[in-house]
Write a protein that holds these residues in place. Sequence first.
Motif, PDB file in Angstrom:
ATOM      1  N   ALA A  55       0.834  -1.202   0.000  1.00 40.28           N
ATOM      2  CA  ALA A  55       0.000   0.000   0.000  1.00 40.28           C
ATOM      3  C   ALA A  55       0.868   1.252   0.000  1.00 40.28           C
ATOM      4  O   ALA A  55       1.979   1.256   0.525  1.00 40.28           O
ATOM      5  CB  ALA A  55      -0.913  -0.001   1.215  1.00 40.28           C
ATOM      6  N   LYS A  56       0.325   2.296  -0.598  1.00 35.42           N
ATOM      7  CA  LYS A  56       1.018   3.577  -0.619  1.00 35.42           C
ATOM      8  C   LYS A  56       1.120   4.106   0.814  1.00 35.42           C
ATOM      9  O   LYS A  56       0.153   4.076   1.564  1.00 35.42           O
ATOM     10  CB  LYS A  56       0.236   4.555  -1.493  1.00 35.42           C
ATOM     11  CG  LYS A  56       0.912   5.881  -1.688  1.00 35.42           C
ATOM     12  CD  LYS A  56       0.120   6.749  -2.635  1.00 35.42           C
ATOM     13  CE  LYS A  56       0.827   8.085  -2.792  1.00 35.42           C
ATOM     14  NZ  LYS A  56       0.088   8.967  -3.685  1.00 35.42           N
ATOM     15  N   PRO A  57       2.294   4.593   1.243  1.00 36.36           N
ATOM     16  CA  PRO A  57       2.434   5.089   2.625  1.00 36.36           C
ATOM     17  C   PRO A  57       1.580   6.343   2.857  1.00 36.36           C
ATOM     18  O   PRO A  57       1.329   7.110   1.940  1.00 36.36           O
ATOM     19  CB  PRO A  57       3.921   5.407   2.746  1.00 36.36           C
ATOM     20  CG  PRO A  57       4.439   5.496   1.368  1.00 36.36           C
ATOM     21  CD  PRO A  57       3.517   4.705   0.490  1.00 36.36           C
ATOM     22  N   HIS A  58       1.143   6.518   4.083  1.00 36.99           N
ATOM     23  CA  HIS A  58       0.414   7.727   4.465  1.00 36.99           C
ATOM     24  C   HIS A  58       1.434   8.866   4.537  1.00 36.99           C
ATOM     25  O   HIS A  58       2.556   8.669   4.966  1.00 36.99           O
ATOM     26  CB  HIS A  58      -0.232   7.554   5.827  1.00 36.99           C
ATOM     27  CG  HIS A  58      -1.257   6.477   5.865  1.00 36.99           C
ATOM     28  ND1 HIS A  58      -2.422   6.603   6.567  1.00 36.99           N
ATOM     29  CD2 HIS A  58      -1.306   5.265   5.296  1.00 36.99           C
ATOM     30  CE1 HIS A  58      -3.130   5.523   6.427  1.00 36.99           C
ATOM     31  NE2 HIS A  58      -2.471   4.683   5.668  1.00 36.99           N
ATOM     32  N   LEU A  59       1.025  10.030   4.135  1.00 38.36           N
ATOM     33  CA  LEU A  59       1.902  11.195   4.141  1.00 38.36           C
ATOM     34  C   LEU A  59       1.323  12.256   5.066  1.00 38.36           C
ATOM     35  O   LEU A  59       0.146  12.599   4.952  1.00 38.36           O
ATOM     36  CB  LEU A  59       2.053  11.753   2.722  1.00 38.36           C
ATOM     37  CG  LEU A  59       3.010  12.910   2.528  1.00 38.36           C
ATOM     38  CD1 LEU A  59       4.431  12.499   2.885  1.00 38.36           C
ATOM     39  CD2 LEU A  59       2.958  13.389   1.089  1.00 38.36           C
ATOM     40  N   PHE A  97      -0.944  23.079  10.670  1.00 36.91           N
ATOM     41  CA  PHE A  97      -1.343  21.705  10.404  1.00 36.91           C
ATOM     42  C   PHE A  97      -2.516  21.662   9.445  1.00 36.91           C
ATOM     43  O   PHE A  97      -3.162  22.685   9.183  1.00 36.91           O
ATOM     44  CB  PHE A  97      -1.725  21.001  11.714  1.00 36.91           C
ATOM     45  CG  PHE A  97      -0.597  20.918  12.698  1.00 36.91           C
ATOM     46  CD1 PHE A  97       0.356  19.928  12.596  1.00 36.91           C
ATOM     47  CD2 PHE A  97      -0.482  21.844  13.731  1.00 36.91           C
ATOM     48  CE1 PHE A  97       1.407  19.848  13.502  1.00 36.91           C
ATOM     49  CE2 PHE A  97       0.558  21.769  14.649  1.00 36.91           C
ATOM     50  CZ  PHE A  97       1.502  20.772  14.528  1.00 36.91           C
ATOM     51  N   ASP A  98      -2.828  20.455   8.972  1.00 44.98           N
ATOM     52  CA  ASP A  98      -3.984  20.247   8.103  1.00 44.98           C
ATOM     53  C   ASP A  98      -5.228  20.826   8.754  1.00 44.98           C
ATOM     54  O   ASP A  98      -5.364  20.817   9.969  1.00 44.98           O
ATOM     55  CB  ASP A  98      -4.216  18.748   7.862  1.00 44.98           C
ATOM     56  CG  ASP A  98      -3.091  18.109   7.073  1.00 44.98           C
ATOM     57  OD1 ASP A  98      -2.272  18.848   6.491  1.00 44.98           O
ATOM     58  OD2 ASP A  98      -3.037  16.876   7.036  1.00 44.98           O
ATOM     59  N   GLY A  99      -6.113  21.308   7.945  1.00 46.68           N
ATOM     60  CA  GLY A  99      -7.365  21.839   8.456  1.00 46.68           C
ATOM     61  C   GLY A  99      -7.264  23.270   8.946  1.00 46.68           C
ATOM     62  O   GLY A  99      -8.221  23.815   9.480  1.00 46.68           O
ATOM     63  N   GLY A 100      -6.100  23.889   8.814  1.00 46.11           N
ATOM     64  CA  GLY A 100      -5.960  25.292   9.161  1.00 46.11           C
ATOM     65  C   GLY A 100      -5.558  25.592  10.590  1.00 46.11           C
ATOM     66  O   GLY A 100      -5.509  26.752  10.984  1.00 46.11           O
TER      67      GLY A 100
END
Length: 159
Positions: free
Chosen positions: A2-6, A34-37
């Motif tokens: 599986a493709k690794p999580h980034l 971070f993600d989500g602002g």
Amino acid sequence: MAKPHLYRATVTWQRDAEDDFARGRYSRRHLWHFDGGIALAASASPLVVPKPWSAEDAVDPEEAFIASLSSCHMLTFLDIARRGGFVVERYQDEAEGEMAKNAEGRFWISQVTLRPRIVFSDAGTPDAAESERLHHAAHEACFIANSVLTEVRVEPAGP
């Protein structure tokens, strides 16, 4: 495979015009994005860089490291407890990390101790042996604990 999580975080620092960078007299305050602002104020620890060049009201990398280990253990524990038929009402961990010098004389977080205090629903509380098994399984499956050399100890506290 599986493709690794980034995962990504952006860290931003800007020198103030009045800082004397060459003499080490500059603010270590910076932002973590971070993600989500979400943005979080960060700084070198006042235990490492004296005030006023560090900021006590910001998260330092050492605290974030400890919180990351604690958070990962908690999230993994909650899932394993759920799968085991237990209902967790509250989870609080007063985690602590210790910085020391290694054999080469470099500082590192040598030990992190997690002290989770867990309240289960009236539907059932695991006995001591089952609680130990749940914490061991959570520690073994925690992504962050599996990513570091630091000894991570878990010392569950009572409710």
